[in-house]
Each structure stands twice: as C-alpha cells, then as structure tokens.
Design a protein around this motif. Structure first.
Motif, PDB file in Angstrom:
ATOM      1  N   PHE A  10      -8.119   2.271  22.854  1.00  0.00           N
ATOM      2  CA  PHE A  10      -7.434   3.230  22.137  1.00  0.00           C
ATOM      3  C   PHE A  10      -5.759   3.119  22.525  1.00  0.00           C
ATOM      4  N   ASP A  11      -5.015   3.266  21.344  1.00  0.00           N
ATOM      5  CA  ASP A  11      -3.602   2.607  21.342  1.00  0.00           C
ATOM      6  C   ASP A  11      -2.919   3.787  22.138  1.00  0.00           C
ATOM      7  N   ILE A  12      -3.410   5.038  22.396  1.00  0.00           N
ATOM      8  CA  ILE A  12      -2.570   5.967  22.983  1.00  0.00           C
ATOM      9  C   ILE A  12      -3.144   6.112  24.524  1.00  0.00           C
ATOM     10  N   PRO A  13      -2.374   5.832  25.384  1.00  0.00           N
ATOM     11  CA  PRO A  13      -2.679   5.734  26.819  1.00  0.00           C
ATOM     12  C   PRO A  13      -2.787   7.310  27.287  1.00  0.00           C
ATOM     13  N   TRP A  14      -2.327   8.306  26.924  1.00  0.00           N
ATOM     14  CA  TRP A  14      -2.255   9.558  27.564  1.00  0.00           C
ATOM     15  C   TRP A  14      -3.399  10.555  27.111  1.00  0.00           C
ATOM     16  N   LEU A  15      -4.526   9.826  26.327  1.00  0.00           N
ATOM     17  CA  LEU A  15      -5.727  10.708  26.250  1.00  0.00           C
ATOM     18  C   LEU A  15      -6.245  11.091  27.392  1.00  0.00           C
ATOM     19  N   ASP A  16      -6.614  12.739  27.475  1.00  0.00           N
ATOM     20  CA  ASP A  16      -7.225  13.004  28.795  1.00  0.00           C
ATOM     21  C   ASP A  16      -8.845  12.663  28.821  1.00  0.00           C
ATOM     22  N   ASP A  17      -9.560  12.868  27.918  1.00  0.00           N
ATOM     23  CA  ASP A  17     -10.818  12.548  28.158  1.00  0.00           C
ATOM     24  C   ASP A  17     -11.616  11.951  26.767  1.00  0.00           C
ATOM     25  N   ILE A  18     -12.091  10.952  26.952  1.00  0.00           N
ATOM     26  CA  ILE A  18     -12.761  10.223  25.723  1.00  0.00           C
ATOM     27  C   ILE A  18     -14.429   9.984  26.194  1.00  0.00           C
ATOM     28  N   GLU A  19     -15.328  10.320  25.426  1.00  0.00           N
ATOM     29  CA  GLU A  19     -16.412  10.160  25.485  1.00  0.00           C
ATOM     30  C   GLU A  19     -17.058   9.343  24.396  1.00  0.00           C
ATOM     31  N   TYR A  64     -20.393   7.215  18.273  1.00  0.00           N
ATOM     32  CA  TYR A  64     -19.829   8.526  18.073  1.00  0.00           C
ATOM     33  C   TYR A  64     -18.581   8.862  19.329  1.00  0.00           C
ATOM     34  N   VAL A  65     -17.514   9.227  18.972  1.00  0.00           N
ATOM     35  CA  VAL A  65     -16.512   9.185  19.875  1.00  0.00           C
ATOM     36  C   VAL A  65     -15.944  10.533  19.891  1.00  0.00           C
ATOM     37  N   LYS A  66     -15.890  11.226  21.072  1.00  0.00           N
ATOM     38  CA  LYS A  66     -15.254  12.521  21.266  1.00  0.00           C
ATOM     39  C   LYS A  66     -13.876  12.522  22.091  1.00  0.00           C
ATOM     40  N   VAL A  67     -12.952  12.951  21.759  1.00  0.00           N
ATOM     41  CA  VAL A  67     -11.680  12.811  22.224  1.00  0.00           C
ATOM     42  C   VAL A  67     -11.197  14.251  22.631  1.00  0.00           C
ATOM     43  N   LYS A  68     -10.676  14.601  23.843  1.00  0.00           N
ATOM     44  CA  LYS A  68     -10.007  15.915  24.169  1.00  0.00           C
ATOM     45  C   LYS A  68      -8.630  15.502  24.905  1.00  0.00           C
ATOM     46  N   THR A  69      -7.679  16.228  24.570  1.00  0.00           N
ATOM     47  CA  THR A  69      -6.643  16.158  25.182  1.00  0.00           C
ATOM     48  C   THR A  69      -5.434  17.395  24.846  1.00  0.00           C
ATOM     49  N   ARG A  70      -4.554  17.462  25.918  1.00  0.00           N
ATOM     50  CA  ARG A  70      -3.767  18.829  25.662  1.00  0.00           C
ATOM     51  C   ARG A  70      -2.594  18.580  24.604  1.00  0.00           C
ATOM     52  N   ASP A  71      -2.336  17.477  24.003  1.00  0.00           N
ATOM     53  CA  ASP A  71      -1.360  17.359  22.941  1.00  0.00           C
ATOM     54  C   ASP A  71      -1.898  17.169  21.682  1.00  0.00           C
TER      55      ASP A  71
END
Length: 125
Positions: A10-19, A64-71
């Motif tokens: 993942f090119d963005i290092p500030w993603l909070d939670d990835i499953e 399947y990819v699930k991504v959560k972040t505040r931004d």
C-alpha cells in the motif's frame, strides 16, 4: 504445484487499519491485518510502506481488501515480487534523500552567506 510469492503493498503509509482476505478454490482462507495503528514488526518487509507477503498457490484466488482510516484517501495497492518491492522502496527513498539534500544545501548556503555578511568590510583605499 508451484507457489508464487507476492507482497501486497500500500503506497499510503498512514492507513489506520487494513484487512486482507485471500480465499483459494480449495477452501483455503488466509487473513492478514496491518495498518499504521499496528506495530511496525507486522510488516513483512521493514519499510514505511504497509506490506504483507502471501504465497499464492496454483489456481484461482479471490482477494478482498477492507481499509479503514480517519482521513479521506485513495488506496493505491500493488501486488509485487520481492525484487519489485525492493526497487520501489529504493526509488521512494532516493526521492526523499534528494529533497533533504537540496534543503540541506540551501541551509548551508544561507549559513555561509550570513557569516560573510557579518564580516565588516573596510574600504582599504
């Protein structure tokens, strides 16, 4: 039956939670969790890019990819071999090194210019 080793990157290092869920046609299921909120040692390859290694077996796999972040974000995901991952890390680090080198050179130039301006200039004539 040959296995193919690939890295989810993942090119963005500030993603909070990835499953990441990988299912294979033979009912094999793999689950990976990573993100900026997890410890750094969870990354397969030690870099600021979020990454995890998976062994793909012969046949059809569903990912399947699930991504959560505040931004708000766009998630660029790559599926790379180890050589491609190392090349990507070195390319990103080279760019960062170049930027910091230019900033350091500008600071050094201004520092030298400051001390030259401090030296009193006497008219010797």
């Amino acid at each position: 039956s040959t296995n193919i080793e690939r890295y989810f990157v993942f090119d963005i290092p500030w993603l909070d939670d990835i499953e990441i869920y990988v299912t294979h046609m033979q009912n094999e299921k793999h689950h990976y969790q990573l993100g900026n909120t997890f410890v750094f040692s969870q990354r397969t390859y030690p870099t600021n890019l979020l990454n995890v290694k998976h062994q793909f077996t012969q046949g059809i796999s569903k990912v399947y990819v699930k991504v959560k972040t505040r931004d708000p974000f766009i998630v660029p995901i790559s599926l790379l071999s180890q050589e491609e991952l190392i090349k990507k890390v070195y390319t990103k680090n080279s760019g960062t090194l170049a930027i910091y080198s230019v900033i350091l050179a500008m600071m050094l130039f201004n520092f030298i210019l400051y001390f030259i301006m401090l030296i009193p200039h006497y008219d010797l004539l």
